[in-house]
Each structure stands twice: as structure tokens, then as C-alpha cells.
Design a protein around this motif. Structure first.
Motif, PDB file in Angstrom:
ATOM      1  N   LYS A 286       0.805  -1.231   0.000  1.00 58.12           N
ATOM      2  CA  LYS A 286       0.000   0.000   0.000  1.00 58.12           C
ATOM      3  C   LYS A 286       0.839   1.283   0.000  1.00 58.12           C
ATOM      4  CE  LYS A 286      -1.142   0.566   4.945  1.00 58.12           C
ATOM      5  NZ  LYS A 286      -0.051   1.360   5.371  1.00 58.12           N
ATOM      6  N   ASP A 287       2.079   1.206   0.459  1.00 58.27           N
ATOM      7  CA  ASP A 287       2.885   2.434   0.431  1.00 58.27           C
ATOM      8  C   ASP A 287       3.573   2.625  -0.915  1.00 58.27           C
ATOM      9  OD1 ASP A 287       2.122   2.940   2.991  1.00 58.27           O
ATOM     10  OD2 ASP A 287       3.845   1.887   3.872  1.00 58.27           O
ATOM     11  N   LEU A 288       3.563   1.574  -1.723  1.00 54.18           N
ATOM     12  CA  LEU A 288       4.253   1.634  -3.005  1.00 54.18           C
ATOM     13  C   LEU A 288       3.296   2.056  -4.122  1.00 54.18           C
ATOM     14  CD1 LEU A 288       7.179   0.902  -3.699  1.00 54.18           C
ATOM     15  CD2 LEU A 288       6.394  -1.394  -4.242  1.00 54.18           C
ATOM     16  N   ILE A 289       2.097   1.524  -4.079  1.00 48.57           N
ATOM     17  CA  ILE A 289       1.129   1.868  -5.126  1.00 48.57           C
ATOM     18  C   ILE A 289      -0.144   2.428  -4.506  1.00 48.57           C
ATOM     19  CG2 ILE A 289       1.883   0.374  -7.012  1.00 48.57           C
ATOM     20  CD1 ILE A 289       0.125  -1.761  -6.033  1.00 48.57           C
ATOM     21  N   GLU A 290      -0.662   3.459  -5.160  1.00 50.26           N
ATOM     22  CA  GLU A 290      -1.808   4.164  -4.613  1.00 50.26           C
ATOM     23  C   GLU A 290      -3.117   3.424  -4.914  1.00 50.26           C
ATOM     24  OE1 GLU A 290      -3.181   8.664  -5.250  1.00 50.26           O
ATOM     25  OE2 GLU A 290      -1.005   8.306  -5.125  1.00 50.26           O
ATOM     26  N   ASP A 291      -3.299   3.091  -6.185  1.00 47.48           N
ATOM     27  CA  ASP A 291      -4.502   2.337  -6.536  1.00 47.48           C
ATOM     28  C   ASP A 291      -4.163   1.329  -7.623  1.00 47.48           C
ATOM     29  OD1 ASP A 291      -4.414   4.113  -8.779  1.00 47.48           O
ATOM     30  OD2 ASP A 291      -5.580   5.543  -7.587  1.00 47.48           O
ATOM     31  N   ALA A 292      -5.001   0.308  -7.727  1.00 45.69           N
ATOM     32  CA  ALA A 292      -4.687  -0.769  -8.664  1.00 45.69           C
ATOM     33  C   ALA A 292      -5.937  -1.561  -9.000  1.00 45.69           C
ATOM     34  CB  ALA A 292      -3.647  -1.710  -8.050  1.00 45.69           C
ATOM     35  N   ASN A 293      -5.901  -2.226 -10.144  1.00 45.18           N
ATOM     36  CA  ASN A 293      -6.957  -3.160 -10.521  1.00 45.18           C
ATOM     37  C   ASN A 293      -6.598  -4.555 -10.024  1.00 45.18           C
ATOM     38  OD1 ASN A 293      -8.844  -1.586 -11.991  1.00 45.18           O
ATOM     39  ND2 ASN A 293      -7.384  -1.474 -13.689  1.00 45.18           N
ATOM     40  N   PHE A 294      -7.541  -5.179  -9.318  1.00 49.11           N
ATOM     41  CA  PHE A 294      -7.399  -6.584  -8.947  1.00 49.11           C
ATOM     42  C   PHE A 294      -8.134  -7.381 -10.016  1.00 49.11           C
ATOM     43  CE2 PHE A 294      -5.577  -6.538  -4.652  1.00 49.11           C
ATOM     44  CZ  PHE A 294      -5.664  -5.176  -4.355  1.00 49.11           C
ATOM     45  N   ASP A 295      -7.427  -8.247 -10.700  1.00 48.94           N
ATOM     46  CA  ASP A 295      -8.013  -9.014 -11.801  1.00 48.94           C
ATOM     47  C   ASP A 295      -8.362 -10.414 -11.323  1.00 48.94           C
ATOM     48  OD1 ASP A 295      -7.615  -6.955 -13.739  1.00 48.94           O
ATOM     49  OD2 ASP A 295      -5.470  -7.446 -13.686  1.00 48.94           O
TER      50      ASP A 295
ATOM     51  N   GLU B 220     -19.475  -7.381   7.838  1.00 51.04           N
ATOM     52  CA  GLU B 220     -19.463  -7.144   6.396  1.00 51.04           C
ATOM     53  C   GLU B 220     -19.099  -5.704   6.128  1.00 51.04           C
ATOM     54  OE1 GLU B 220     -22.705 -10.105   4.304  1.00 51.04           O
ATOM     55  OE2 GLU B 220     -22.849  -7.948   3.972  1.00 51.04           O
ATOM     56  N   PHE B 221     -18.155  -5.521   5.222  1.00 49.44           N
ATOM     57  CA  PHE B 221     -17.753  -4.163   4.818  1.00 49.44           C
ATOM     58  C   PHE B 221     -17.837  -4.093   3.300  1.00 49.44           C
ATOM     59  CE2 PHE B 221     -15.727  -2.304   8.645  1.00 49.44           C
ATOM     60  CZ  PHE B 221     -15.702  -3.412   9.477  1.00 49.44           C
ATOM     61  N   ASP B 222     -18.441  -3.039   2.794  1.00 44.35           N
ATOM     62  CA  ASP B 222     -18.490  -2.830   1.344  1.00 44.35           C
ATOM     63  C   ASP B 222     -17.511  -1.734   0.965  1.00 44.35           C
ATOM     64  OD1 ASP B 222     -20.450  -4.691   0.970  1.00 44.35           O
ATOM     65  OD2 ASP B 222     -22.097  -3.245   1.008  1.00 44.35           O
ATOM     66  N   LEU B 223     -16.718  -1.996  -0.041  1.00 41.78           N
ATOM     67  CA  LEU B 223     -15.783  -0.981  -0.531  1.00 41.78           C
ATOM     68  C   LEU B 223     -16.215  -0.574  -1.939  1.00 41.78           C
ATOM     69  CD1 LEU B 223     -13.015   0.561  -0.337  1.00 41.78           C
ATOM     70  CD2 LEU B 223     -11.943  -1.489  -1.261  1.00 41.78           C
ATOM     71  N   LYS B 224     -16.296   0.740  -2.166  1.00 44.20           N
ATOM     72  CA  LYS B 224     -16.665   1.213  -3.506  1.00 44.20           C
ATOM     73  C   LYS B 224     -15.517   0.960  -4.467  1.00 44.20           C
ATOM     74  CE  LYS B 224     -19.547   4.961  -1.860  1.00 44.20           C
ATOM     75  NZ  LYS B 224     -19.500   6.379  -1.474  1.00 44.20           N
ATOM     76  N   LEU B 225     -15.867   0.426  -5.626  1.00 41.15           N
ATOM     77  CA  LEU B 225     -14.840   0.195  -6.644  1.00 41.15           C
ATOM     78  C   LEU B 225     -14.661   1.456  -7.481  1.00 41.15           C
ATOM     79  CD1 LEU B 225     -15.895  -3.391  -7.774  1.00 41.15           C
ATOM     80  CD2 LEU B 225     -14.030  -2.752  -6.236  1.00 41.15           C
ATOM     81  N   MET B 226     -13.532   1.573  -8.126  1.00 38.11           N
ATOM     82  CA  MET B 226     -13.288   2.747  -8.972  1.00 38.11           C
ATOM     83  C   MET B 226     -12.704   2.328 -10.311  1.00 38.11           C
ATOM     84  SD  MET B 226     -10.295   4.104  -6.479  1.00 38.11           S
ATOM     85  CE  MET B 226      -9.478   5.291  -7.493  1.00 38.11           C
ATOM     86  N   ASP B 227     -12.879   3.208 -11.309  1.00 38.44           N
ATOM     87  CA  ASP B 227     -12.300   2.923 -12.626  1.00 38.44           C
ATOM     88  C   ASP B 227     -10.858   3.386 -12.636  1.00 38.44           C
ATOM     89  OD1 ASP B 227     -14.466   1.788 -13.883  1.00 38.44           O
ATOM     90  OD2 ASP B 227     -15.361   3.759 -14.258  1.00 38.44           O
ATOM     91  N   ILE B 228      -9.984   2.476 -12.948  1.00 42.10           N
ATOM     92  CA  ILE B 228      -8.562   2.828 -12.990  1.00 42.10           C
ATOM     93  C   ILE B 228      -8.013   2.431 -14.355  1.00 42.10           C
ATOM     94  CG2 ILE B 228      -6.291   2.305 -12.017  1.00 42.10           C
ATOM     95  CD1 ILE B 228      -7.781   1.619  -9.413  1.00 42.10           C
ATOM     96  N   ASP B 229      -7.368   3.377 -14.988  1.00 45.53           N
ATOM     97  CA  ASP B 229      -6.694   3.060 -16.244  1.00 45.53           C
ATOM     98  C   ASP B 229      -5.403   2.364 -15.896  1.00 45.53           C
ATOM     99  OD1 ASP B 229      -8.391   4.019 -18.130  1.00 45.53           O
ATOM    100  OD2 ASP B 229      -7.601   6.059 -18.023  1.00 45.53           O
ATOM    101  N   SER B 230      -5.237   1.162 -16.373  1.00 40.31           N
ATOM    102  CA  SER B 230      -3.941   0.560 -16.098  1.00 40.31           C
ATOM    103  C   SER B 230      -3.519  -0.225 -17.321  1.00 40.31           C
ATOM    104  CB  SER B 230      -3.988  -0.333 -14.869  1.00 40.31           C
ATOM    105  OG  SER B 230      -4.615  -1.537 -15.179  1.00 40.31           O
ATOM    106  N   GLU B 231      -2.229  -0.270 -17.458  1.00 42.70           N
ATOM    107  CA  GLU B 231      -1.681  -0.932 -18.625  1.00 42.70           C
ATOM    108  C   GLU B 231      -0.994  -2.190 -18.125  1.00 42.70           C
ATOM    109  OE1 GLU B 231       1.216   0.597 -22.201  1.00 42.70           O
ATOM    110  OE2 GLU B 231       1.318   1.471 -20.214  1.00 42.70           O
TER     111      GLU B 231
END
Lengths: 254, 13
Positions: A20-29, A113-124
Motif C-alpha cells: 500500500k505504500d508503493l502503489i496508490e490504486d490498482a486493478n485486482f483481476d 461485512e464491509f463494502d468498498l466502492k470500486l473505482m475505474d482505474i486506467d492501467s496498462e
């Protein structure tokens, strides 16, 4: 729909704390074969590649390939609410805009139960070439963590040099210099303390200690870390998560 | 000595 249950929920907590300190946001595939992530830090100097195999989960179902964008700081906030002994189940609908985390205490007395909002992230997605490395070194992860921490108090970069019998970590700075050598030691009594070197060609490369210290946050995931080095190529710093998968970090040389 | 970016290694031309 995606649904995955990890009996050792602490493992997911440790993975997120490590990156978490290295990358701010990411897509989990997520797909049939498992749960993965690939992301670069904002300066494009290092890359994180996580893969958790479907068979490493107690229960795993993924009907369609999905990519779930999350801010790691927010994911960490939620996972900190899970107990270390809790089982964690992740759930998301195919076109859902949230992911649900369900935490179960070992005796099932507490369910949250915790719900986390997902976000659109452009990733290559980057193609990481398969390479045969000049040297592969396996050292106890706690030893590696101590070395990069100690050397960072002297200098900003470390030269890692590998020969047939030993791996040497050297640095220098304003106050002086330091070098730490670890000899090959295939300890039979205590396999977790072994240092193993597999070498095709002696190699010496220099890396920023700041990043190696960040990678070492993955230490709780595995008793060993594997360093793969080749001349003029990024180093791979790899933590094998027993029975579940791997967390690898790539760092370009200086 | 500057820090190299990973793009040079992993990105396809």
C-alpha cells in the motif's frame, strides 16, 4: 459473480500492508485461475505483481473475468477491521460497483461485512519477459529486511554482488561505508535459515535502498525471499506465499 | 546516477 474465501484472512491483510505504500490504486483481476494484480509505483521505477491461485482459496468462484479497481489505502482501512484469525470472504457481482468483505471469527460468533466502492482505474498490463537470470539468491526474508534497513542508515543505494559462494550487499554515504556478506549455507537442521545461491554468471548491480526497504514490508508473508539478478535488467524480489501464490517486486537498476 | 524507469524494460516498443 466473484466469490473467494480465504481461511487465513491474515494473509490478505499482510499482502495489502506490503504494497500500500508503493502503489496508490490498482486493478485486482479475477479469473478462473485466480486473483492477481500488477501495478507500477507512480514514478515507474518499481512494479508489483501479485498472484493468488484459485486453489489457494478454500472456496473460489469466478464466472466471468472481472477487474476491480481499488484505492489501496481504503482497502487497508477495511482489512484492518478483520481479526488476525478471521476468515475473509470477498464477493462482487459481475457489474457491481462495490466489493464486499466478510470477516468471520474462528468460532463464528462474530460476522462482519464491509463494502468498498470500486473505482475505474486506467492501467496498462505490461509484458514482463521471461528471463534466465545470471544469479538467483534465496535468503531468509528477515535477514534481507535487516540488511536493507541497516544499510539505509549509511547510504541511499546498495550494490548487490553475487559470486558462487556468497552474496554481498555494499553501500557508502557521507558518514562512511558498509558491506554485509551472506555465505551460502544450506542448513538442513533449520531450513528457514538457509541461504542458497544458484549462479550462471557472477553479477553486481546497484539499486535504490528506499525501494528495497519498501519491498521488505512483505517479510511476514514468507520465511524466504528470492532475489533474481541479471546484468542491466530489473531485479526481481520474490516472496512465495506458501500454498497460495506469490508477491513479486521488480526494480530497475541504477 | 539517475534512476532508470521500468518502462524501458517492460513496455513493448
Amino acid at each position: 459473480m466473484f466469490e473467494a474465501r480465504l481461511a487465513q484472512g491474515a494473509l490478505l491483510k499482510k499482502v495489502v500492508e506490503a504494497i500500500k505504500d508503493l502503489i496508490e490504486d490498482a486493478n485486482f483481476d479475477c479469473n478462473n485461475s485466480g486473483f492477481s494484480l500488477q501495478a507500477m509505483d507512480s514514478s515507474h521505477v518499481s512494479l508489483v505483481a501479485l498472484s493468488l491461485r484459485a486453489d489457494g482459496f478454500e472456496h473460489y468462484r469466478c464466472d466471468r473475468n472481472i477487474s476491480m479497481g481499488m484505492k489501496l489505502a481504503n482497502l487497508s482501512k477495511i482489512l484492518k477491521c478483520a481479526g488476525n484469525d478471521d476468515a475473509i470472504t470477498m464477493k462482487s457481482e459481475d457489474n457491481g460497483d462495490t466489493i464486499t468483505f466478510m470477516f468471520e471469527s474462528p468460532n463464528q460468533e462474530r460476522l462482519s461485512e464491509f463494502d468498498l466502492k470500486l473505482m475505474d482505474i486506467d492501467s496498462e498490463h505490461l509484458g514482463i519477459p521471461e528471463a534466465e537470470y545470471d544469479a538467483t539468491v534465496k535468503v531468509p526474508s528477515s535477514e534481507f529486511q535487516r540488511i536493507v534497513k541497516d544499510l539505509a542508515s549509511i547510504g541511499d543505494t546498495v550494490e548487490i554482488s553475487v559470486t558462487k559462494d556468497a552474496v554481498k550487499f555494499s553501500t557508502s554515504g557521507d558518514i562512511g561505508s558498509a558491506n554485509i556478506m551472506c555465505r551460502q549455507n544450506k542448513s538442513v537442521d533449520k531450513p528457514e535459515e538457509s541461504t542458497e545461491i544458484d549462479i550462471n554468471e557472477p553479477v553486481a548491480l546497484t539499486f535504490a535502498l528506499r525501494y528495497l526497504n519498501s519491498f521488505a514490508k512483505a517479510t511476514p508473508l514468507s520465511p524466504h525471499v528470492v532475489l533474481k539478478l541479471s546484468k542491466d535488467l530489473p531485479v526481481v524480489v520474490e516472496y512465495h506465499i506458501p500454498d497460495v501464490g506469490r508477491l513479486g517486486f521488480y526494480l530497475a537498476p541504477k | 546516477m539517475g534512476q532508470k524507469s521500468l518502462d524501458a524494460f517492460f513496455k513493448r516498443p
